[in-house]
Design a protein around this motif. Structure first.
Motif, short mmCIF file in Angstrom:
data_model
loop_
_atom_site.label_atom_id
_atom_site.label_comp_id
_atom_site.label_asym_id
_atom_site.label_seq_id
_atom_site.Cartn_x
_atom_site.Cartn_y
_atom_site.Cartn_z
N LEU A 37 -4.05 93.53 -44.53
CA LEU A 37 -4.98 92.40 -44.59
C LEU A 37 -4.27 91.13 -45.07
O LEU A 37 -4.91 90.20 -45.53
N THR A 38 -2.95 91.11 -44.97
CA THR A 38 -2.22 89.90 -45.36
C THR A 38 -2.11 88.99 -44.14
O THR A 38 -2.04 89.48 -43.00
N SER A 39 -2.08 87.69 -44.39
CA SER A 39 -2.01 86.79 -43.23
C SER A 39 -0.62 86.83 -42.57
O SER A 39 -0.48 86.53 -41.40
N SER A 40 0.38 87.32 -43.34
CA SER A 40 1.73 87.32 -42.76
C SER A 40 2.14 88.68 -42.17
O SER A 40 3.25 88.83 -41.68
N PRO A 44 -10.55 93.66 -52.30
CA PRO A 44 -9.67 92.82 -53.12
C PRO A 44 -8.19 93.05 -52.82
O PRO A 44 -7.38 92.15 -52.95
N SER A 45 -7.82 94.27 -52.39
CA SER A 45 -6.40 94.53 -52.16
C SER A 45 -5.98 93.97 -50.80
O SER A 45 -6.81 93.72 -49.93
N THR A 46 -4.68 93.81 -50.65
CA THR A 46 -4.19 93.19 -49.42
C THR A 46 -3.86 94.22 -48.34
O THR A 46 -3.55 93.86 -47.21
N CYS A 92 -5.57 106.61 -49.43
CA CYS A 92 -4.61 107.26 -50.34
C CYS A 92 -3.72 106.24 -51.04
O CYS A 92 -2.90 106.62 -51.88
N TRP A 93 -3.88 104.97 -50.72
CA TRP A 93 -3.10 103.93 -51.40
C TRP A 93 -3.76 102.58 -51.12
O TRP A 93 -4.28 102.35 -50.02
N THR A 94 -3.74 101.73 -52.12
CA THR A 94 -4.06 100.32 -51.87
C THR A 94 -2.97 99.49 -52.53
O THR A 94 -2.31 99.96 -53.47
N SER A 95 -2.77 98.30 -52.04
CA SER A 95 -1.66 97.49 -52.54
C SER A 95 -1.81 97.29 -54.04
O SER A 95 -2.91 97.10 -54.55
N GLY A 96 -0.69 97.37 -54.72
CA GLY A 96 -0.69 97.28 -56.18
C GLY A 96 0.70 97.63 -56.65
O GLY A 96 1.66 97.45 -55.92
N PRO A 97 0.76 98.17 -57.86
CA PRO A 97 2.09 98.43 -58.41
C PRO A 97 2.89 99.46 -57.61
O PRO A 97 4.10 99.38 -57.52
#
Ligand SMILES: Cc1cc2nc3c(=O)[nH]c(=O)nc-3n(C[C@H](O)[C@H](O)[C@H](O)COP(=O)(O)OP(=O)(O)OC[C@H]3O[C@@H](n4cnc5c(N)ncnc54)[C@H](O)[C@@H]3O)c2cc1C
Length: 489
Positions: free
Chosen positions: A426-429, A455-457, A468-473
């Protein structure tokens, strides 16, 4: 001797769904069933919201709903107490689709795709070695052997495979049997659960008009499961609850069900995996049996296919036990509670109306209703993702989002038709294009416009639709490796 990657024993909804998932994931399943034709009894008659989503994720919901004129349910029940499905975060109601229609659709899909579905093949023996399974079946033309690498035992509550392996089925015997019937009634149409003061009860559900589906029980439910049901017995049960306001006009089919509650301890024994009623039996009310079995199948299918293709990370197959055993245990707890609350055995316990009244009051609290609806619809299932982040989305099903993908409207669930993993970027790049490339043979990388509800990208979604994963650390590569194995070289 016929060979397959995975032998599925049982062409009920669980076995057929498992085979369909294996087929979609590129493995070669084979299905064996003792019956020469499908069981005509309607049995379970509702697919809950999460199951509707699972079918939708495979592009099967529309074709399924096109096979009949099925009523929907927005207000379901828990032991006869209303449960409002509209409070759940899904676009689907529950659909009143008879189990036979689901089986028919899945079996037709398998046969059309060339998957062998051997009917009239009753499995009578099985040997499992470290890397292969051989079953012996009594078939119409004599005894045949089938060989595979894995076996899915979806052969129902009286599972032959369980018995061959000498496995316990811990739990308790049913307290009494009730009648389930397809019948034509005259008089006032009823809906849901009604009871008499002396413990008799009847539940009615819609089926194809004018036939209705009934479950009737209460005192005197000592007849064994296999005992035949007569029209007079059903008449007696109806009269006990409705007096002379409802009359039995015709009885099409009838059987008995009970409230036994049992669950196998280990869903996996070497190369053999138990699913559906073969793994858990309980009060067959409110679609819990059918829906739990379908959920087992979707959880297991892609993992077994990953093992067949050789890319399953270590421990992936064991997550079937860690994820689905707790789900089954919770269904047992939920149905045992329902049995008690609705007085399945017709004890006439004088305190029960007070308990039901209190619970009904509690359900006026929106959070309580949301909790119960989440459990009954299967939408609250959250798998424990080892090393997963704090994000409450991790372990849950991917929400059914409205997305913009390459300028077009797409629902996130429609991105799962391939049965592959999904890296939703979901990032624009398109920031995740690079890591995604190395897993492109197993995972689709889809770029969509940022979404206000997420909220995550980015999120990584397993083929069964669970995040099983969302953007974060944690790096996405670690999650890809954990769930989809080593990258392709
Ligand atoms: C009369 C009745 C009414 C029901 N009503 C409801 C309801 O209202 N609500 C609800 O939620 N659930 C209901 N259920 C339960 C529901 O039907 C089950 O939970 C569901 O069918 C489980 O699906 P399954 O595929 O795991 O097993 P099953 O549907 O039992 O399928 C198992 C398959 O394995 C085959 N098989 C068995 N042994 C062998 C062998 N040795 N070799 C080869 N094949 C074999 C059988 O022929 C069968 O086709 C009802 C069940 C019955 C029997």
């Amino acid at each position: 001797m016929a060979a397959a990657d995975v032998i599925v024993v049982g062409a009920g909804p669980t076995g057929l769904m498992a085979a369909a998932e294996l087929m979609l994931a590129g493995a070669r399943p084979m299905v064996l069933d003792a019956l020469t034709a499908r069981n005509p009894m309607s049995r379970a008659g509702v697919i809950h919201c999460r199951t509707a989503e699972l079918f939708d994720q495979r592009g099967l919901l529309e074709p399924l709903l096109a096979t009949g004129d099925y009523p929907t349910t927005e207000i379901g029940h828990f032991a006869g107490l209303p449960v409002d499905y509209r409070v759940t975060p899904t676009r689907h109601p529950a659909y009143n689709v008879p189990q036979g229609s689901i089986e028919q659709l899945l079996e037709a899909r398998l046969v059309d795709a060339g998957v062998p579905v051997f009917r009239g093949h009753r499995v009578v023996d099985m040997t499992a070695e470290a890397d292969r399974v051989t079953v012996t079946a009594n078939a119409p033309d004599g005894v045949v052997l089938h060989r595979g690498r894995y076996l899915v035992a979806a052969d129902g509550g009286r599972s032959t495979i369980r018995k061959i392996l000498g496995l316990d089925f811990p739990g308790r015997q049913g307290s009494s049997t009730a009648i389930t019937a397809e019948a034509v009634l005259a008089g006032r149409t009823r809906q849901g659960l009604e009871r008499s003061r002396d413990g008799h009860w009847v539940i009615q559900f819609p089926l194809e008009a004018p036939v209705r589906r009934l479950v009737a029980g209460g005192p005197g439910g000592a007849a064994p499961r296999d005992a035949e049901v007569s029209a007079d017995e059903l008449r007696m049960r109806l009269r006990a609850v409705y007096g002379d306001e409802v009359e039995l006009v015709a009885l099409r089919r009838a059987a008995r069900i009970d409230d036994s509650a049992r669950q196998i301890t280990s869903y996996r024994v070497g190369q053999v995996f138990f699913a559906g009623d073969a793994a858990h039996i309980h009060l067959p009310l409110a679609g819990q049996g059918l829906n739990t079995g379908l959920g087992d199948a979707v959880n297991l299918g892609w993992k077994l296919a990953a093992a067949v293709h050789g890319w399953a990370p270590k421990g992936l197959l064991d997550t079937y036990q860690t994820e689905r055993h707790p789900v089954g245990a919770r269904v047992l707890a939920n149905t045992q509670t329902q049995g008690l609350l609705m007085d399945w055995a017709g004890t006439g316990n004088a305190d029960l109306p007070a308990v039901r009244g209190l619970l009904a009051e509690l359900l006026r609290v929106p959070e309580a209703m949301g909790w119960l609806a989440g459990m009954m619809t299967g939408l609250d299932i959250r798998y424990d993702i080892p090393g997963g982040s704090e994000d409450p989305l991790v372990g849950m099903r991917m929400p059914d989002l409205d997305l913009t993908v390459a300028g077009e409207h797409r629902r996130s669930h429609s991105l799962m038709h391939t049965g592959r993993g999904l890296l939703l970027d979901l990032t624009s790049s398109g920031q995740f294009s690079d890591p995604a490339r190395a897993w492109a043979d197993r995972v689709d990388h889809v770029r969509a416009k940022p979404h206000e509800d997420v909220p995550s990208t980015a999120m990584l979604v397993r083929p069964d639709g669970h995040v099983c994963w969302t953007s974060g650390p944690k790096e996405v590569e670690d999650a890809l490796r954990s769930w989809f194995g080593a990258p392709a070289t």
